[in-house]
Design an enzyme around this catalytic site. Sequence first.
Site, PDB file in Angstrom:
ATOM      1  N   ASP A  34       0.397  -0.822  -0.159  1.00  0.00           N
ATOM      2  CA  ASP A  34       0.020   0.200   0.066  1.00  0.00           C
ATOM      3  C   ASP A  34       0.556   1.291  -0.329  1.00  0.00           C
ATOM      4  OD1 ASP A  34      -3.115   1.289   0.308  1.00  0.00           O
ATOM      5  OD2 ASP A  34      -1.436   1.754   2.060  1.00  0.00           O
ATOM      6  N   GLU A  82       1.126  -0.473  -5.376  1.00  0.00           N
ATOM      7  CA  GLU A  82       0.290   1.019  -5.399  1.00  0.00           C
ATOM      8  C   GLU A  82       1.481   1.973  -5.449  1.00  0.00           C
ATOM      9  OE1 GLU A  82      -3.741   3.296  -3.542  1.00  0.00           O
ATOM     10  OE2 GLU A  82      -2.177   3.218  -2.539  1.00  0.00           O
TER      11      GLU A  82
END
Length: 585
Positions: free
Chosen positions: A241, A303
């Site tokens: 993330d 990401e």
Amino acid sequence: MLNRSKFIFHVLTIGLCLSASPGLAQQAPAQVSKAERTHSKTQDPWWKHAVIYEIYPRSFQDSNGDGVGDINGITSRLDYLRDLGINAIWISPMYPSPLVDFGYDISDYTAIDPLYGTLGDFDRMVSEAKKRNIRVIMDYVPNHTSDQHPWFAESRSSRTNPKRDWYIWRDGKGPGQPPNNWQSWFGHSAWKFDPTTNQNYYHHFYTEQPDLNWRNPQVRKAMYDSMRFWLDRDVAGFRIDAVSRLFEDPDLHDDPILPGKNAYGDPNIAHNYTDNLPEVHEVLREMRKVVNEYPGNPVLISEADEPNIAELTKMYGGKDDEVQLPMDFQIADVNKRSAPEFRRLLNEIDKNAAGGQPHYFFSNHDQVRQWDRYGDGVHNDQIAKLMAALLLTTRATPLMYYGEEIGMRTTDPVRKEDVQDPIGKIGWPEEKGRDGERTPMQWDASKNAGFSTAQRPWLPVPPSSAEYNVKAESNDPDSILSFYKRLIALRQSEPALRDGVYLPLNGEDPYVLAYLRKKPNNADAILVVLNMSAELRTVKFNLAAEGVRESSAKPLIAAPEMGRESTQLTHFTIPAFGVFIGSVH
Ligand code: GLC
């Protein structure tokens, strides 16, 4: 208007204004030969040929009637995923969390939140998935913890606590002032004053998500150990993330102010000093070493909305030593049916200097769903098939988001009091938050679309579920779901689609995106023709330069108007928003 499809990296700060034929038939896909399978097994890691599917666990399947999806719910739907042709699932966070950011605020990296089940349930899910040849990829959130994490409780307790330096603490510029002008992606100052020690801590996202200090070696060790905890439980890798946010300028330079204001009323700024600092790559190399300690080629997916091909290429590492699959946000953010724009980006990433595997997606838990985003309001189902064909026929590893295969649409809350996602509460009405793309999976036309037996699921089930659901679409050969199934089967069975090179065609065509997938030294090729426009188009192909002698293409998956007969390459007519995938020799 703010565009949530670019939510995570552009919209909140810059606030830029960004601007079919019903059914598709197919003939049986060819079988993969034994030699082909052996070749792939020995040469390619699994993730190169996988179709990966993101599950937002709160919304996939509720097994205990509390209105929130859970692990046993996912396990009960593994047959569906196998039949769809999915090879790996990435599950958004299920760790213990106060749920301020619905799991992206973690209070324990090595446990499962009771809301989703137990570690035993998790292990059972992984082993049931394995029986169906489905791998499980964890979400991994290294940038920040929850403010309820015991590490942060210690860190905030005193300036001399051994964990003080695990987070970013700084004095304000003056009384009541933050240390500098850095802004949170979720609105307002990125600094929060903590009266216990009269200092501010840095939070890139919500105030309840303090950033870890990745310059501290103990933080790195603890975070790498948490990766090992899940690798020991047989996970196949991690989706990392917000990875480009790991470091901030130690000298705290102010970010440059840009014209205009964002959805939260703050001045726009360029996040120059908190984004993409070079040390990010050092950490990615260390993370890669951790996964490399394990057999089976565990994968790292990042990401990170890289602004250009050069930055995206860096994510692979200089020696294939960082991330194997950096998510390509440039493709995801095209946001219009533009053949030239897709062609340009596809060509760029195909030739990336690192030789890395491209990784495409259109929807996820932060993006407005593709059914709405690319749809014209009239032919959305056909356009959904067009976008599916694009996702599933290039050489990139495709990443799907639950429900895109049935044409789920974004269903935003209509009243502020119904909003669950805090950014929707902060930014209402301009920013309605991400609830709209996180609504429950639509399994059938029964109560709550078969998602839950609860009186009220955590988010309402969209009215479109009466028509758009797995059960109804499974029985309809022309449905979006049936189309996805055929495409995935074809991708996995046609050698040229599986691992052929990507050869762009007709580079000047403003409307029709076309390419060939072809294995070197092999005459067989697959021609993909995607009409991105609302009019019928006639195009010409000359494939001699690509080593193709054939003058016609035989449809494998094509718009029904095109018939089942071979189509002449010199006079190739394709209907509005039409898809043609055919074989040539
Ligand atoms: C990532 C997640 C998003 C989350 C944010 C903060 O961008 O995809 O859902 O809110 O990180 O963790």
